[in-house]
Design an enzyme around this catalytic site. Structure first.
Site, PDB file in Angstrom:
ATOM      1  N   ASN A  35       0.819  -1.209   0.000  1.00 32.56           N
ATOM      2  CA  ASN A  35       0.000   0.000   0.000  1.00 32.56           C
ATOM      3  C   ASN A  35       0.860   1.269   0.000  1.00 32.56           C
ATOM      4  OD1 ASN A  35      -2.422   1.318   0.015  1.00 32.56           O
ATOM      5  ND2 ASN A  35      -3.016   0.752   2.105  1.00 32.56           N
ATOM      6  N   HIS A  49     -14.918  -4.824  10.477  1.00 30.36           N
ATOM      7  CA  HIS A  49     -14.500  -3.543  11.060  1.00 30.36           C
ATOM      8  C   HIS A  49     -15.690  -2.648  11.337  1.00 30.36           C
ATOM      9  CE1 HIS A  49     -10.130  -3.329   9.376  1.00 30.36           C
ATOM     10  NE2 HIS A  49     -10.425  -4.526   9.811  1.00 30.36           N
ATOM     11  N   ARG A  76     -14.198  -5.861  15.096  1.00 31.10           N
ATOM     12  CA  ARG A  76     -13.212  -4.895  15.549  1.00 31.10           C
ATOM     13  C   ARG A  76     -13.903  -3.544  15.755  1.00 31.10           C
ATOM     14  NH1 ARG A  76      -8.020  -2.370  12.262  1.00 31.10           N
ATOM     15  NH2 ARG A  76      -9.563  -0.871  11.552  1.00 31.10           N
ATOM     16  N   TYR A 102      -7.439   6.938  12.698  1.00 33.51           N
ATOM     17  CA  TYR A 102      -7.237   5.664  12.014  1.00 33.51           C
ATOM     18  C   TYR A 102      -8.414   4.701  12.265  1.00 33.51           C
ATOM     19  CZ  TYR A 102      -6.298   0.864  11.406  1.00 33.51           C
ATOM     20  OH  TYR A 102      -6.476  -0.443  11.038  1.00 33.51           O
ATOM     21  N   ASP A 108      -7.471  -2.177  17.419  1.00 35.32           N
ATOM     22  CA  ASP A 108      -6.157  -1.968  16.804  1.00 35.32           C
ATOM     23  C   ASP A 108      -5.559  -0.661  17.320  1.00 35.32           C
ATOM     24  OD1 ASP A 108      -3.962  -1.745  15.140  1.00 35.32           O
ATOM     25  OD2 ASP A 108      -5.074  -2.203  13.297  1.00 35.32           O
ATOM     26  N   HIS A 124      -2.580   0.414  16.296  1.00 41.10           N
ATOM     27  CA  HIS A 124      -1.821   0.940  15.157  1.00 41.10           C
ATOM     28  C   HIS A 124      -0.466   1.520  15.546  1.00 41.10           C
ATOM     29  CE1 HIS A 124      -2.507   1.937  10.742  1.00 41.10           C
ATOM     30  NE2 HIS A 124      -2.995   0.731  10.917  1.00 41.10           N
ATOM     31  N   GLU A 135      -4.375  -5.121  19.171  1.00 38.96           N
ATOM     32  CA  GLU A 135      -3.411  -5.276  18.073  1.00 38.96           C
ATOM     33  C   GLU A 135      -2.431  -4.109  18.017  1.00 38.96           C
ATOM     34  OE1 GLU A 135      -5.437  -5.401  14.323  1.00 38.96           O
ATOM     35  OE2 GLU A 135      -3.598  -5.022  13.199  1.00 38.96           O
ATOM     36  N   GLU A 193       1.557  -7.003  11.239  1.00 32.79           N
ATOM     37  CA  GLU A 193       1.147  -6.687   9.866  1.00 32.79           C
ATOM     38  C   GLU A 193       2.230  -5.945   9.089  1.00 32.79           C
ATOM     39  OE1 GLU A 193      -2.417  -4.384  10.736  1.00 32.79           O
ATOM     40  OE2 GLU A 193      -1.402  -2.581  10.059  1.00 32.79           O
ATOM     41  N   ARG A 223       0.083 -11.646  13.184  1.00 27.67           N
ATOM     42  CA  ARG A 223      -0.769 -10.801  12.354  1.00 27.67           C
ATOM     43  C   ARG A 223      -0.287 -10.579  10.934  1.00 27.67           C
ATOM     44  NH1 ARG A 223      -5.065  -9.282  11.238  1.00 27.67           N
ATOM     45  NH2 ARG A 223      -5.004  -7.016  11.297  1.00 27.67           N
ATOM     46  N   HIS A 267      -3.611 -10.983   8.447  1.00 32.79           N
ATOM     47  CA  HIS A 267      -4.000  -9.623   8.028  1.00 32.79           C
ATOM     48  C   HIS A 267      -4.861  -9.689   6.768  1.00 32.79           C
ATOM     49  CE1 HIS A 267      -2.355  -5.341   6.964  1.00 32.79           C
ATOM     50  NE2 HIS A 267      -3.343  -5.261   7.833  1.00 32.79           N
ATOM     51  N   ASP A 309      -6.267  -3.653   1.328  1.00 33.05           N
ATOM     52  CA  ASP A 309      -5.040  -3.546   0.526  1.00 33.05           C
ATOM     53  C   ASP A 309      -4.359  -4.905   0.312  1.00 33.05           C
ATOM     54  OD1 ASP A 309      -4.768  -2.213   3.338  1.00 33.05           O
ATOM     55  OD2 ASP A 309      -2.747  -2.959   2.982  1.00 33.05           O
ATOM     56  N   GLU A 343      -9.027 -11.648   9.529  1.00 33.46           N
ATOM     57  CA  GLU A 343      -9.591 -10.312   9.262  1.00 33.46           C
ATOM     58  C   GLU A 343     -10.267 -10.322   7.892  1.00 33.46           C
ATOM     59  OE1 GLU A 343      -6.643  -7.266   8.870  1.00 33.46           O
ATOM     60  OE2 GLU A 343      -8.043  -5.677   9.381  1.00 33.46           O
ATOM     61  N   TRP A 400       1.680   6.444  12.282  1.00 31.06           N
ATOM     62  CA  TRP A 400       0.277   6.507  11.850  1.00 31.06           C
ATOM     63  C   TRP A 400      -0.411   5.190  12.126  1.00 31.06           C
ATOM     64  CZ3 TRP A 400      -2.384   3.681   8.028  1.00 31.06           C
ATOM     65  CH2 TRP A 400      -3.755   4.056   7.921  1.00 31.06           C
TER      66      TRP A 400
HETATM   67  C1  GCO Z   1      -5.522  -3.665   9.834  1.00 29.00           C
HETATM   68  C2  GCO Z   1      -4.514  -2.661   9.407  1.00 29.00           C
HETATM   69  C3  GCO Z   1      -4.842  -1.900   8.164  1.00 29.00           C
HETATM   70  C4  GCO Z   1      -3.652  -1.037   7.776  1.00 29.00           C
HETATM   71  C5  GCO Z   1      -3.485  -1.040   6.302  1.00 29.00           C
HETATM   72  C6  GCO Z   1      -2.314  -0.203   5.833  1.00 29.00           C
HETATM   73  O1  GCO Z   1      -5.445  -4.064  10.989  1.00 29.00           O
HETATM   74  O2  GCO Z   1      -6.318  -4.057   9.008  1.00 29.00           O
HETATM   75  O3  GCO Z   1      -4.051  -1.918  10.484  1.00 29.00           O
HETATM   76  O4  GCO Z   1      -6.035  -1.181   8.286  1.00 29.00           O
HETATM   77  O5  GCO Z   1      -3.795   0.257   8.236  1.00 29.00           O
HETATM   78  O6  GCO Z   1      -3.316  -2.358   5.900  1.00 29.00           O
HETATM   79  O7  GCO Z   1      -2.067  -0.432   4.495  1.00 29.00           O
HETATM   80 MG    MG Z   2      -3.847  -3.391  12.044  1.00 25.73          MG
END
Ligand code: GCO
Ligand code: MG
Length: 413
Positions: free
Chosen positions: A37, A122, A147, A159, A221, A223, A247, A273, A294, A323, A327, A350, A413
């Site tokens: 991505n 999600h 989630r 996010y 998550d 992040h 996560e 991830e 993950r 994951h 993307d 997921e 991020w």
């Molecule tokens: C998740 C991830 C994604 C990422 C994305 C970035 O847990 O699914 O955190 O939402 O942000 O894959 O490219």
């Molecule tokens: Mg994630």
């Protein structure tokens, strides 16, 4: 079974995807996902400039040998671009082998260990009422694990929260990679405040549990945004709400950060991830610092690498949580589902559904019902690419956002 062609296809049906298609002399084709991505063209060039010429004439049946040849043979190992490219080749070769055998891939991986893979969706919202609506919409779509990501008072965009608030639970709403208006493409910038986040999130889970009861598996998550002590506090604060996992609590480069988190909380932890090799998990597995692995098949080095990683994790009683955001292309998703069905230590999968445009380009056969995903019994991965449809959606540069603290400091991020 010699390889006669290896074509890299970049298409953008709403978001960018990089796909490798390998063709053998007897006309069998296999697909592999190499999508990274925001850095898609780097993988596309790695594949078409440096890997495809090496594949022509090789025996498509020699999957392990080809994996080692590309990994060790490059001398420069690991890294997200290299490993996405290796994954694309590896996955395409497994697709070919399973098609040649006339079996769905999961049969070659040892056969089904379960009837289907528990999937989580999600839910999100700018505030609690929107989140509750979004959870209801996901339950109505058949999800049995969810989630939860929430807007934070005082922050404009956060996010995991769909721009429209996902009040209706519209699964297509959240796509973090964005183009920024006119001029050369640049990432949008968001503002982040960890203290505000830590105060707010437990209240959100309190409200969700009060509405939906104790049974529903709930995930969250972080992040990679917290320090170890902040993550430890969040884990403790969330214990009354019995999360399935927390996560990416801390930044991924420092696995030992999770030692401190682990000492303070019984909230289960998941990470991986952004890892790009099974080696990244070393201490996380041997010290049992996590509960779920993950990685994506696409980013850890393909079916071959993911199988080894999950088998190693199994020895420590650690489960899978592959994951599966949008993307990861439908090809990467199908590869995950075959592994999910076959391995003993499956945990959860997921599942953010792809857009209608994406599903026009990638013809999938996997099914979702009663909260479970099944890869289907078609030979191979069970996904085909419609090249005419793919050509209608040319590459469009897009980036993930960049995050800054309220004083302007760049943050994860
Ligand atoms: C998740 C991830 C994604 C990422 C994305 C970035 O847990 O699914 O955190 O939402 O942000 O894959 O490219
Ligand atoms: Mg994630």
């Amino acid at each position: 079974m010699k390889i006669t062609a290896a074509d890299t296809i970049v298409t953008s049906p709403g978001r960018n995807f990089v796909t490798l298609r390998i063709t053998t002399e007897d006309g069998i084709t296999g697909l592999g996902d190499g999508t990274l991505n925001g850095r898609e063209l780097a993988v596309a060039s790695y594949l078409s400039d440096h890997v495809a010429p090496l594949l022509i004439g090789r025996d498509a049946a020699r999957i392990e040998d080809t994996w080692q040849y590309l990994y060790r043979g490059a001398y420069w190992r690991r890294g997200p671009v290299t490993m996405a490219a290796v994954a694309a080749v590896d996955t395409a070769l497994w697709d070919i082998k399973a098609k040649a055998a006339g079996m769905p891939l999961y049969q070659l991986l040892g056969g089904a260990s379960r009837t289907g893979a528990l999937a989580y969706g999600h839910a999100s919202g700018r505030d609690v009422p929107e989140i509750l609506d979004s959870v209801r919409a996901h339950l109505a779509q058949g999800y049995r694990a969810i989630r939860i990501q929430s807007g934070i008072p005082g922050l404009d965009s956060v996010y995991g929260v769909a721009a429209s608030g996902a009040g209706g639970g519209d699964r297509y709403d959240y796509e973090p990679a964005r183009r920024s208006g006119d001029g050369p493409p640049r990432p949008v910038e968001e503002v982040w405040d960890t203290r505000a986040y830590l105060r707010h999130v437990p209240r959100v889970f309190e409200a969700v549990r009060a509405e939906f009861g104790p049974e529903l598996p709930l995930l969250h998550d972080g992040h990679h945004r917290m320090t170890p002590i902040q993550a430890a506090r969040l884990g403790k604060d969330l214990e009354p709400y019995d999360l399935f996992w927390l996560e990416d609590a801390t930044p991924a480069e420092d696995p030992t950060a999770l030692r401190l988190v682990r000492q303070h909380t019984t909230t289960p932890l998941a990470i991986g991830e952004v890892f790009n090799s099974p080696h990244d998990y070393g201490v996380l597995l041997s010290e049992r610092l996590i509960d779920y692995v993950r990685s994506a098949v696409t980013h850890v080095g393909g079916v071959t690498a993911m199988r080894k990683l999950l088998d190693l994790a199994a020895l420590y009683g650690i489960k899978s949580g592959i994951h599966g955001p949008t993307d990861i292309s439908p090809v990467g998703m199908a590869a995950a589902l075959h592994l999910d069905l076959a391995v003993h230590n499956f945990g959860i999968q997921e599942y953010m559904r792809h857009s209608a445009g994406t599903l026009e380009v990638f013809r999938t056969s996997y099914r979702f019902g009663e909260g479970l995903l099944h890869p289907s019994d078609q030979p191979g991965l069970g996904v085909e690419l419609d090249e005419t449809a793919a050509a209608r959606f040319p590459y469009a540069p897009a980036y993930l956002p960049v995050n800054r603290l309220t004083d302007g400091t760049v943050h994860d991020w």
